[in-house]
Design a protein around this motif. Structure first.
Motif, PDB file in Angstrom:
ATOM      1  N   THR A  49      -3.667   0.862  12.239  1.00  0.00           N
ATOM      2  CA  THR A  49      -4.882   1.594  12.611  1.00  0.00           C
ATOM      3  C   THR A  49      -5.716   1.810  11.358  1.00  0.00           C
ATOM      4  O   THR A  49      -5.275   1.533  10.236  1.00  0.00           O
ATOM      5  CB  THR A  49      -4.536   2.966  13.207  1.00  0.00           C
ATOM      6  OG1 THR A  49      -3.838   3.707  12.212  1.00  0.00           O
ATOM      7  CG2 THR A  49      -3.672   2.833  14.450  1.00  0.00           C
ATOM      8  N   ARG A  50      -6.899   2.355  11.543  1.00  0.00           N
ATOM      9  CA  ARG A  50      -7.806   2.622  10.435  1.00  0.00           C
ATOM     10  C   ARG A  50      -7.127   3.544   9.407  1.00  0.00           C
ATOM     11  O   ARG A  50      -7.186   3.310   8.196  1.00  0.00           O
ATOM     12  CB  ARG A  50      -9.081   3.272  10.995  1.00  0.00           C
ATOM     13  CG  ARG A  50      -9.955   4.045  10.023  1.00  0.00           C
ATOM     14  CD  ARG A  50     -10.721   3.113   9.131  1.00  0.00           C
ATOM     15  NE  ARG A  50     -11.306   3.829   8.014  1.00  0.00           N
ATOM     16  CZ  ARG A  50     -12.593   3.834   7.728  1.00  0.00           C
ATOM     17  NH1 ARG A  50     -13.426   3.145   8.458  1.00  0.00           N
ATOM     18  NH2 ARG A  50     -13.055   4.478   6.677  1.00  0.00           N
ATOM     19  N   GLU A  51      -6.464   4.595   9.881  1.00  0.00           N
ATOM     20  CA  GLU A  51      -5.828   5.555   8.972  1.00  0.00           C
ATOM     21  C   GLU A  51      -4.714   4.880   8.165  1.00  0.00           C
ATOM     22  O   GLU A  51      -4.580   5.108   6.947  1.00  0.00           O
ATOM     23  CB  GLU A  51      -5.239   6.741   9.750  1.00  0.00           C
ATOM     24  CG  GLU A  51      -6.252   7.690  10.371  1.00  0.00           C
ATOM     25  CD  GLU A  51      -6.982   7.085  11.560  1.00  0.00           C
ATOM     26  OE1 GLU A  51      -6.399   6.233  12.264  1.00  0.00           O
ATOM     27  OE2 GLU A  51      -8.166   7.438  11.774  1.00  0.00           O
ATOM     28  N   SER A  93     -16.067  -3.464   8.431  1.00  0.00           N
ATOM     29  CA  SER A  93     -15.417  -4.529   9.191  1.00  0.00           C
ATOM     30  C   SER A  93     -15.576  -4.286  10.692  1.00  0.00           C
ATOM     31  O   SER A  93     -15.437  -5.195  11.493  1.00  0.00           O
ATOM     32  CB  SER A  93     -13.930  -4.596   8.827  1.00  0.00           C
ATOM     33  OG  SER A  93     -13.282  -3.462   9.353  1.00  0.00           O
ATOM     34  N   TRP A 143      -6.127  -3.556  12.703  1.00  0.00           N
ATOM     35  CA  TRP A 143      -5.972  -4.816  11.952  1.00  0.00           C
ATOM     36  C   TRP A 143      -4.630  -5.414  12.374  1.00  0.00           C
ATOM     37  O   TRP A 143      -3.575  -4.788  12.156  1.00  0.00           O
ATOM     38  CB  TRP A 143      -5.953  -4.548  10.444  1.00  0.00           C
ATOM     39  CG  TRP A 143      -7.307  -4.296   9.867  1.00  0.00           C
ATOM     40  CD1 TRP A 143      -8.060  -5.158   9.123  1.00  0.00           C
ATOM     41  CD2 TRP A 143      -8.090  -3.096   9.964  1.00  0.00           C
ATOM     42  NE1 TRP A 143      -9.254  -4.593   8.772  1.00  0.00           N
ATOM     43  CE2 TRP A 143      -9.305  -3.322   9.280  1.00  0.00           C
ATOM     44  CE3 TRP A 143      -7.905  -1.875  10.612  1.00  0.00           C
ATOM     45  CZ2 TRP A 143     -10.302  -2.374   9.195  1.00  0.00           C
ATOM     46  CZ3 TRP A 143      -8.905  -0.924  10.512  1.00  0.00           C
ATOM     47  CH2 TRP A 143     -10.079  -1.177   9.813  1.00  0.00           C
ATOM     48  N   ARG A 164     -13.017   2.469   1.608  1.00  0.00           N
ATOM     49  CA  ARG A 164     -13.392   3.057   2.904  1.00  0.00           C
ATOM     50  C   ARG A 164     -14.532   2.275   3.546  1.00  0.00           C
ATOM     51  O   ARG A 164     -14.540   2.015   4.748  1.00  0.00           O
ATOM     52  CB  ARG A 164     -13.795   4.519   2.711  1.00  0.00           C
ATOM     53  CG  ARG A 164     -12.609   5.387   2.338  1.00  0.00           C
ATOM     54  CD  ARG A 164     -12.872   6.863   2.593  1.00  0.00           C
ATOM     55  NE  ARG A 164     -11.656   7.620   2.365  1.00  0.00           N
ATOM     56  CZ  ARG A 164     -11.512   8.535   1.407  1.00  0.00           C
ATOM     57  NH1 ARG A 164     -12.511   8.811   0.602  1.00  0.00           N
ATOM     58  NH2 ARG A 164     -10.378   9.185   1.260  1.00  0.00           N
ATOM     59  N   GLU A 208      -6.273   2.575   5.621  1.00  0.00           N
ATOM     60  CA  GLU A 208      -6.861   3.354   4.531  1.00  0.00           C
ATOM     61  C   GLU A 208      -5.761   3.821   3.567  1.00  0.00           C
ATOM     62  O   GLU A 208      -5.941   3.806   2.350  1.00  0.00           O
ATOM     63  CB  GLU A 208      -7.610   4.558   5.122  1.00  0.00           C
ATOM     64  CG  GLU A 208      -8.556   5.219   4.130  1.00  0.00           C
ATOM     65  CD  GLU A 208      -9.489   6.207   4.815  1.00  0.00           C
ATOM     66  OE1 GLU A 208     -10.129   5.831   5.814  1.00  0.00           O
ATOM     67  OE2 GLU A 208      -9.542   7.354   4.352  1.00  0.00           O
ATOM     68  N   LYS A 218     -11.154  -4.266  18.349  1.00  0.00           N
ATOM     69  CA  LYS A 218     -11.984  -3.102  18.690  1.00  0.00           C
ATOM     70  C   LYS A 218     -11.392  -2.504  19.970  1.00  0.00           C
ATOM     71  O   LYS A 218     -11.155  -3.230  20.944  1.00  0.00           O
ATOM     72  CB  LYS A 218     -13.411  -3.590  18.934  1.00  0.00           C
ATOM     73  CG  LYS A 218     -14.441  -2.527  18.968  1.00  0.00           C
ATOM     74  CD  LYS A 218     -15.103  -2.368  17.622  1.00  0.00           C
ATOM     75  CE  LYS A 218     -16.175  -1.297  17.741  1.00  0.00           C
ATOM     76  NZ  LYS A 218     -16.172  -0.452  16.560  1.00  0.00           N
ATOM     77  N   ASP A 241     -11.023  -1.299  14.732  1.00  0.00           N
ATOM     78  CA  ASP A 241     -10.198  -0.106  14.924  1.00  0.00           C
ATOM     79  C   ASP A 241      -8.747  -0.409  14.569  1.00  0.00           C
ATOM     80  O   ASP A 241      -7.995   0.487  14.188  1.00  0.00           O
ATOM     81  CB  ASP A 241     -10.267   0.370  16.383  1.00  0.00           C
ATOM     82  CG  ASP A 241     -11.671   0.796  16.772  1.00  0.00           C
ATOM     83  OD1 ASP A 241     -12.329   1.445  15.947  1.00  0.00           O
ATOM     84  OD2 ASP A 241     -12.110   0.458  17.882  1.00  0.00           O
ATOM     85  N   LEU A 275     -13.447  -0.951   5.085  1.00  0.00           N
ATOM     86  CA  LEU A 275     -12.850  -0.775   6.406  1.00  0.00           C
ATOM     87  C   LEU A 275     -13.913  -0.461   7.454  1.00  0.00           C
ATOM     88  O   LEU A 275     -13.903  -1.005   8.560  1.00  0.00           O
ATOM     89  CB  LEU A 275     -11.806   0.347   6.364  1.00  0.00           C
ATOM     90  CG  LEU A 275     -10.619   0.118   5.412  1.00  0.00           C
ATOM     91  CD1 LEU A 275      -9.658   1.283   5.479  1.00  0.00           C
ATOM     92  CD2 LEU A 275      -9.891  -1.174   5.763  1.00  0.00           C
ATOM     93  N   THR A 276     -14.840   0.422   7.071  1.00  0.00           N
ATOM     94  CA  THR A 276     -15.887   0.816   8.027  1.00  0.00           C
ATOM     95  C   THR A 276     -16.744  -0.387   8.409  1.00  0.00           C
ATOM     96  O   THR A 276     -17.035  -0.609   9.588  1.00  0.00           O
ATOM     97  CB  THR A 276     -16.772   1.921   7.396  1.00  0.00           C
ATOM     98  OG1 THR A 276     -15.931   3.009   7.039  1.00  0.00           O
ATOM     99  CG2 THR A 276     -17.852   2.391   8.353  1.00  0.00           C
TER     100      THR A 276
END
Lengths: 238, 397
Positions: B260-262, B51, B56, B45, B265, B236, B54, B48-49
């Motif tokens: 996306t981030r989700e 980096s 990739w 996590r 993750e 971003k 929003d 990702l944070t």
């Protein structure tokens, strides 16, 4: 006689059929309150079986037992009169063993106080009762000690105090002097006599010990499961 | 009524505490294993944070730079910058390699980034950001590098000018950040012998070395030595736009994959860490069974050592439930001592682990509950033995 212990026609058979063994055959005994009697006999004669029947640990095959004024067992009326034998042992029968078998993780006072506590008395009342008995048995000065810190004689006196804790009408003592030398063995018998007299408790002492047999006024000989009563010497203990 | 269990524990507290410490070390190992898993998830996590992205953007049909090899052209970001909702887009490279420092080597993930763009380490614990275009590095403190030290990445030496923290790869390797151009060279540069051999092969190829086309051979050779690939583009999203919508547009119009981030993750935690999680889960199960067996054995042995006392207690009228309660309380007491020792041990030794160990209070509470249940279950064997004791055994014969 209204008190003490009264045994009539008590029998105990182990097994059935051809392998059945009659450990007790029509045993009759009567011990008055305040009286100390000896129960002697060779190994395998039935002493321990009798003690276990009296102690409500095993059920007799036949007969009748009266404790105080109350019939506790009658084979002709369904056996035990109470379903709660644990409470019967706790409240009405005291035990003194060959080895003291004190609870090693309780101090002397709590070893004695445990019985009244189990009977539902408060901790303070139980401890007061324990101290009273320890005083009577001359071990009050070791009240806070652990059992492992006591001598053999002191341990046995504490175990007698424990047996008396709930003021039972009868105490069953199983070879209480076996591990003791003559002097201490006689001291224990003297204490048992004093306690029997003081608390009006009937005491049955199972023994092989030749040193203490002459001190009983009455002796029950047991052989092949049968008892024979005879008068003892009743020798005074100096 | 006095507490028989409490008195017994106090009477033989030395034995009890020593046993509890032994059990505690085992529980400490169990808590640490759970902490290792939590640490892996947290590292993912944080990765990702930190980096700062929003979205990739990676090679089509791949799962991104952390899970699979991904290679896209380094001019893709220009097209992305022109798309609605994209506020920033920057190239990044990731390469796990051995970084030399004197005679020592450290396994690290070398990250190439552009200064002031997503992918740059979020914060420094010492030193400064990169100011020069080449040969400066920012290292995670876990690498063990110090400010001012020179480290070697492939052919070049880099000066460590900044230190950051909690920047590790999904595999737990600490990161070293260097300028993007240097990273591209480090990632794709061939050795001298290979370059000479390639040039010779190109020169010998009549299709690429035509006598009538004088500039062709030079152009082909130049294209072979210059690298224009990166592993991902970090995007971003501008204010008012959602990452999901922008990612969908990128997937629709560009021949690339966008996460996306989700989604990223999910890839990191449910795919990359999943095998490790199962591995740790197996260890946890085994350690729980071993702990239960130890508690059961200890309590059973302790109970067998008190058979005569239990017979006496039963003979003088102690209820079965009092005796069972005594054994149960001792087992729970042992578990409590073990848990306290285990928690303290895990807290003390966790920082010494090479990977981040995250000890969560909720895990500790769950562990306490499990320890208590396991101890209660383990005591049943001893309780059964105690309840089977015949009070008649207290009477001789």
């Amino acid at each position: 006689m209204d008190d003490g212990i009264h045994i009539e026609g008590l029998s105990k058979r182990y097994g059935a059929g051809d392998t059945a063994v009659d450990a007790l055959k029509d045993v009759n005994m009567r011990i008055a309150p305040g009286e100390v009697v000896g129960l002697v006999g060779p190994s395998g004669s039935g002493k321990t079986t009798l003690l276990k029947c009296l102690g409500a640990v095993i059920e007799p095959t036949r007969g009748r037992m009266t404790l105080g004024s109350e019939v506790i067992y009658d084979s002709e009326q369904g056996g035990w009169k109470t379903p709660d034998l644990r409470a019967l042992r706790r409240d009405r029968i005291g035990f003194v063993f060959q080895a003291p078998y004190l609870i090693p993780f309780l101090d002397v006072t709590d070893n004695v106080a445990l019985l009244p506590m189990l009977a539902g008395r408060t901790n303070s009342a139980s401890r007061a009762r324990a101290l009273e008995l320890l005083q009577a048995l001359d071990v009050a000065h070791r009240a806070g000690a652990q059992p492992s810190e006591l001598s053999g004689g002191e341990q046995q006196r504490v175990s007698i105090a424990r047996a008396l804790a709930n003021q039972p009408p009868v105490i069953l003592a199983d070879e209480p002097t076996a591990p003791l030398d003559s002097e201490r063995a006689l001291a224990v018998v003297r204490i048992l006599n004093q306690m029997a007299s003081q608390y009006q408790t009937a005491i049955i002492v199972v023994t092989h010990d030749e040193k203490i047999i002459p001190t009983f006024k009455r002796i029950y000989h047991i052989r092949d499961g049968r008892t024979v009563e005879e008068a003892g010497e009743g020798r005074e203990i100096s | 009524m006095i507490s028989l269990a409490g008195r017994d524990i106090l009477h033989s507290w030395g034995k009890f505490v020593l046993t509890g410490v032994g059990l505690g070390l085992l529980i400490g190992a169990t808590l640490t294993m759970a902490g290792v898993y939590r640490g892996m998830v947290d590292d993912a996590r944080v990765l990702l944070t930190n980096s700062g992205a929003d979205i990739w953007v990676v090679q089509k049909d791949t799962q991104g730079p952390y899970a699979e090899s991904s290679s896209i052209r380094d001019d893709v970001y220009r097209g992305l910058l022109g798309m609605p909702g994209v506020a920033q887009a920057a190239n990044v490279t990731y390469l796990t390699m051995q970084v030399r420092h004197g005679a020592r080597e450290s396994r690290t993930m070398v990250v190439g980034f552009e200064q002031g763009q997503p992918g740059e380490p979020g914060y420094l614990v010492a030193g400064r950001r990169l100011l020069r275009g080449h040969f400066e590095a920012i290292a995670d403190v876990k690498t063990g590098f110090k400010l001012g030290e020179r480290i070697r990445i492939r052919r070049h030496d880099y000066e460590v000018v900044g230190l950051t923290r909690r920047m590790v790869s999904s595999g737990g390797d600490p990161m070293v950040f260097i300028p993007l151009k240097d990273a591209q060279e480090a990632q794709f540069l061939k050795d001298n012998d290979a370059i000479i051999a390639d040039r010779a092969r190109t020169e010998a190829n009549p299709a690429l070395n035509r006598p009538g086309v004088p500039g062709l051979l030079d152009a082909v050779t130049a294209s072979q030595t210059i690298n224009h690939s990166v592993n991902a583009v970090l995007v971003k999203v501008g204010a008012g736009d959602t990452a999901a919508n922008v990612a969908q547009e990128i997937r629709r119009w560009k021949h690339v994959q966008a996460y996306t981030r989700e989604q990223m993750e999910e890839i990191l935690i449910e795919k990359l860490v999943a095998t490790s999680a199962k591995q740790i889960g197996m260890f946890l199960a085994i350690l729980t069974v071993v702990s239960a067996a130890i508690v059961a054995f200890i309590i059973y042995t302790m109970t067998l050592g008190k058979i005569r006392e239990i017979a006496v207690l039963k003979l003088i009228g102690t209820r079965n439930r009092t005796i069972a309660g005594m054994i149960l309380q001792q087992a729970l007491g042992l578990g409590l001592i073990g848990f306290i020792v285990g928690k303290i041990s895990a807290t003390l030794w966790a920082p010494a682990f090479p990977k981040y160990v995250l000890l969560e209070t909720a895990d500790a509470m769950r562990a306490l509950a499990i320890v208590m249940v396991v101890c209660a279950l383990a005591s049943t064997l001893a309780i059964r033995a105690a309840l089977k004791v015949d009070p008649a055994t207290a009477i001789g014969g």
